[in-house]
Design an enzyme around this catalytic site. Structure first.
Site, PDB file in Angstrom:
ATOM      1  N   ARG A 292      36.191  27.269  42.391  1.00  0.00           N
ATOM      2  CA  ARG A 292      37.152  27.692  43.539  1.00  0.00           C
ATOM      3  C   ARG A 292      38.303  26.964  43.600  1.00  0.00           C
ATOM      4  O   ARG A 292      39.284  27.513  43.619  1.00  0.00           O
ATOM      5  CB  ARG A 292      36.057  27.777  44.652  1.00  0.00           C
ATOM      6  CG  ARG A 292      35.402  28.976  44.740  1.00  0.00           C
ATOM      7  CD  ARG A 292      34.381  29.104  45.875  1.00  0.00           C
ATOM      8  NE  ARG A 292      33.543  30.320  46.122  1.00  0.00           N
ATOM      9  CZ  ARG A 292      32.369  30.633  46.842  1.00  0.00           C
ATOM     10  NH1 ARG A 292      32.335  29.572  47.664  1.00  0.00           N
ATOM     11  NH2 ARG A 292      31.773  31.610  46.584  1.00  0.00           N
ATOM     12  N   TYR A 430      37.976  36.915  41.881  1.00  0.00           N
ATOM     13  CA  TYR A 430      36.788  36.226  41.189  1.00  0.00           C
ATOM     14  C   TYR A 430      36.565  34.842  41.886  1.00  0.00           C
ATOM     15  O   TYR A 430      37.246  34.273  42.849  1.00  0.00           O
ATOM     16  CB  TYR A 430      36.833  36.005  39.996  1.00  0.00           C
ATOM     17  CG  TYR A 430      38.016  35.340  39.118  1.00  0.00           C
ATOM     18  CD1 TYR A 430      38.922  34.457  39.836  1.00  0.00           C
ATOM     19  CD2 TYR A 430      38.242  35.705  37.794  1.00  0.00           C
ATOM     20  CE1 TYR A 430      40.089  33.897  39.188  1.00  0.00           C
ATOM     21  CE2 TYR A 430      39.418  35.055  37.095  1.00  0.00           C
ATOM     22  CZ  TYR A 430      40.127  34.039  37.827  1.00  0.00           C
ATOM     23  OH  TYR A 430      41.379  33.377  37.015  1.00  0.00           O
ATOM     24  N   GLU A 431      35.539  34.360  41.728  1.00  0.00           N
ATOM     25  CA  GLU A 431      34.861  32.888  42.385  1.00  0.00           C
ATOM     26  C   GLU A 431      34.917  33.167  43.928  1.00  0.00           C
ATOM     27  O   GLU A 431      35.185  32.078  44.436  1.00  0.00           O
ATOM     28  CB  GLU A 431      35.855  31.813  42.056  1.00  0.00           C
ATOM     29  CG  GLU A 431      35.557  31.537  40.492  1.00  0.00           C
ATOM     30  CD  GLU A 431      34.467  31.688  39.812  1.00  0.00           C
ATOM     31  OE1 GLU A 431      33.469  31.271  40.526  1.00  0.00           O
ATOM     32  OE2 GLU A 431      34.189  31.868  38.597  1.00  0.00           O
ATOM     33  N   GLY A 432      34.404  34.321  44.370  1.00  0.00           N
ATOM     34  CA  GLY A 432      34.099  34.527  45.817  1.00  0.00           C
ATOM     35  C   GLY A 432      35.602  35.109  46.138  1.00  0.00           C
ATOM     36  O   GLY A 432      36.543  34.612  46.469  1.00  0.00           O
TER      37      GLY A 432
END
Length: 580
Positions: A292, A430-432
């Site tokens: 992140r 992406y990545e949350g």
């Protein structure tokens, strides 16, 4: 447009986010000349090797042929150079072959990598996330056989979470891990959106996979983490037969075409447990949080790349009667100059947030006392969702402004401006997703220690605001920053007092407010560091801070009002009413 690695900007940013003090305390063998040499060398590599492949990667992309993924033209050779020159091992632990440099330096280097070629940068980015997870949770055997290969870049790593029915909601995962009778496991299931899940740039790829054991409880409490590699390993780490997982296809995406995003099939792949059974999500969060922060850096990077191209175009393109350019260059049009100046200011602000988070990661690990380490860890946790979400929103905004500066030419693929916009658009997802980051911020991070972590940060920012207000050329910045911090304090108290659905509905404006204000704080600190300088480049820093204060910080009180409205009418809005 030729890419120029922003070495000077990065070096100055590092000097204003606490990196110098960290180096003096925890890295005494690292001097200013070495730091400069690392940044300059990385700038040369990214400019000369990676940037020229960016457009070709977009046009030709990765391919899958007879079940084998082929990297975009030139990527495999560039990766080999990347690993051989040591760029993969910058901040890794020396006991596993790493160079032990500060995390913020690694982030600075990777900003240049992502700016030069975002699709390429995803591969080593995920490898580093795998390194962090195995360093903390791997077995001694995994650390001995696998970690050195990942650290050196001889092998790459992939993060394997998502399934067709389970995106953000990992409780819905159905991939299973069955004991094989020999102390290991066999993995079964399908995973999607696996970035660099297969390729031909290295001989081996290690996957960190979330799956369920046969007796696992339902939901996220029943997820375990497993390590499996493309080739089976013997007891000395030598590669053997091909393991039983394969790419079924690669996704056709809006952007980052040079990055192979794979659908992976696990058909009895041999695997090992990482960490404790049913603790896989907690273990994977080490990898996810590392990724992140790196994705936040991607936001800064793609903004930098788009800005550079737009700035160059604005000085070449002649159109109309420009108010501030006798030769008619569109740089002389006030609104074009506004877009470019706003872009530059937001890049500097986002860069400050991301690099500071990197500095905090090292302090949390290396400070002398547990009290210092805990305080740094808490602020790092607070800033991580802001670094990811606010910076990637900046990436999309600046890339969009870059297209706008180009006008109609920006909408034409041949100029390359559209690629930056297409590439940037994945980073808030992406990545949350950024909405998930906002929920994490208001639901978990702001309430830490009863709100003390955010309150302490606000108090520190108010001190800077007063210093700015006492500096003649920066007094307006100080006033705006003080008002912005006041707005953030008001919104924070509302979030702490309300919580629940109301705070969830207000989470995105709250995160934007926090990013706007904290970003303004970093610009103010840069302005103070550059105040009174005769160098025209340094003189631009106070000007950027003043512009940001007038254009961004001025809106903070209104954002706080938006936060304090909570859910408002959202609960009662129906799809039928919206559809009309």
């Amino acid at each position: 447009m030729t890419f120029r690695a922003p070495v000077r900007d990065l070096a100055f940013a590092l000097s204003t986010v606490g990196h110098d003090a960290l180096v003096k305390r925890a890295f005494p063998e690292l001097d200013a000349d070495t730091i400069s040499a690392v940044l300059e060398a990385a700038g040369g590599f990214t400019t000369d090797v990676l940037a020229p492949l960016n457009r070709r990667g977009d046009l030709d992309g990765a391919k899958i042929e007879n079940g084998v993924v082929r990297a975009a033209p030139g990527f495999a050779e560039a990766y080999r150079q990347f690993a051989e020159q040591g760029w993969n091992s910058l901040a890794a632990d020396p006991q596993f072959g790493g160079q032990g440099l500060p995390k913020a330096m690694e982030l600075a280097v990777f900003e240049m990598v992502h700016a030069a070629n975002m699709a390429f940068g995803l591969c080593p980015m995920l490898t580093q996330a795998a390194v962090e997870a195995l360093t903390l949770h791997g077995t001694e055997k995994q650390k001995r056989l696998v970690l050195p290969k990942l650290v050196s870049g001889e092998w790459t790593g992939a993060m394997v979470l998502t399934e067709p029915q389970a995106g953000t909601d990992l409780a819905a995962l159905s991939a299973r891990a069955e004991p094989d009778g020999d102390g290991g496991y066999r993995l079964y299931g399908q995973k999607i959106f696996i970035t660099w899940g297969d390729h031909d740039a290295t001989d081996n790829i290690c996957h960190l996979v979330l799956a369920r054991l046969p007796d696992a409880p339902p939901g996220v409490k029943g997820i375990s983490l497993f390590l499996t590699s493309k080739h089976l390993l013997d007891d000395e780490g030598n590669l053997g037969a091909r393991n039983d997982f394969r790419p079924a296809s690669i996704e056709h995406k809006l952007g980052i075409h040079g990055s192979p995003t794979c659908v992976m099939l696990y058909e009895g792949a041999k695997a090992e447990l990482v960490g404790e059974p049913n603790q896989g999500l907690a273990h994977m969060f080490v990898m996810m949080n590392a990724a992140r922060l790196q994705v936040g850096v991607q936001g800064v990077a793609i903004a930098e790349r788009a800005f550079q191209q737009a700035l160059a175009f604005s000085q070449e393109r002649r159109q109309g009667r420009a108010a501030w350019a006798a030769d008619g260059a569109i740089w002389g049009h006030p609104d074009v100059r506004r877009m470019l100046t706003l872009s530059k200011a937001k890049i500097e602000a986002a860069r400050g947030i991301c690099l500071t988070t990197g500095v905090l990661a090292d302090i949390a690990r290396l400070a002398d006392t547990e009290e210092e380490r805990a305080a740094a860890r808490a602020r790092q946790e607070l800033l991580t969702p802001i670094a990811k979400a606010w910076s990637t929103d900046v990436g999309v905004e600046v890339a969009s402004l870059g297209v706008q500066v180009h006008g109609g030419m920006g909408f034409i693929e041949e100029t390359g401006a559209a690629q930056h916009y297409r590439d940037a658009r994945i980073a808030p997802i992406y990545e949350g997703t950024n909405g998930v980051q906002a929920l994490d911020l208001v639901g978990r991070k702001v309430p830490m220690a009863g709100g003390a972590v955010m309150r302490e940060l606000c108090a520190e920012m108010q001190v800077t605001a007063q210093t700015l207000a006492d500096t003649a050329e920066l007094a307006a910045v100080g006033r705006r920053l003080a008002a912005g911090v006041g707005a953030l304090e008001r919104a924070t108290e509302w979030v702490l007092a309300n919580g629940g659905t109301a705070a969830q509905a207000a989470s995105t404006p709250y995160l934007k407010l926090a990013g706007d204000v904290i970003g303004g704080w970093f610009l103010g600190r840069q302005a103070l560091a550059a105040a009174g300088a005769s160098d025209p480049w340094l003189q631009s820093k106070p000007a950027l801070a003043r512009f940001y204060a007038a254009q961004v910080l001025a809106g903070a009180p209104g954002l706080a009002d938006s936060v304090c409205e909570g859910a408002g009418d959202l609960e009662h809005v129906s799809p039928e009413a919206l559809a009309g």
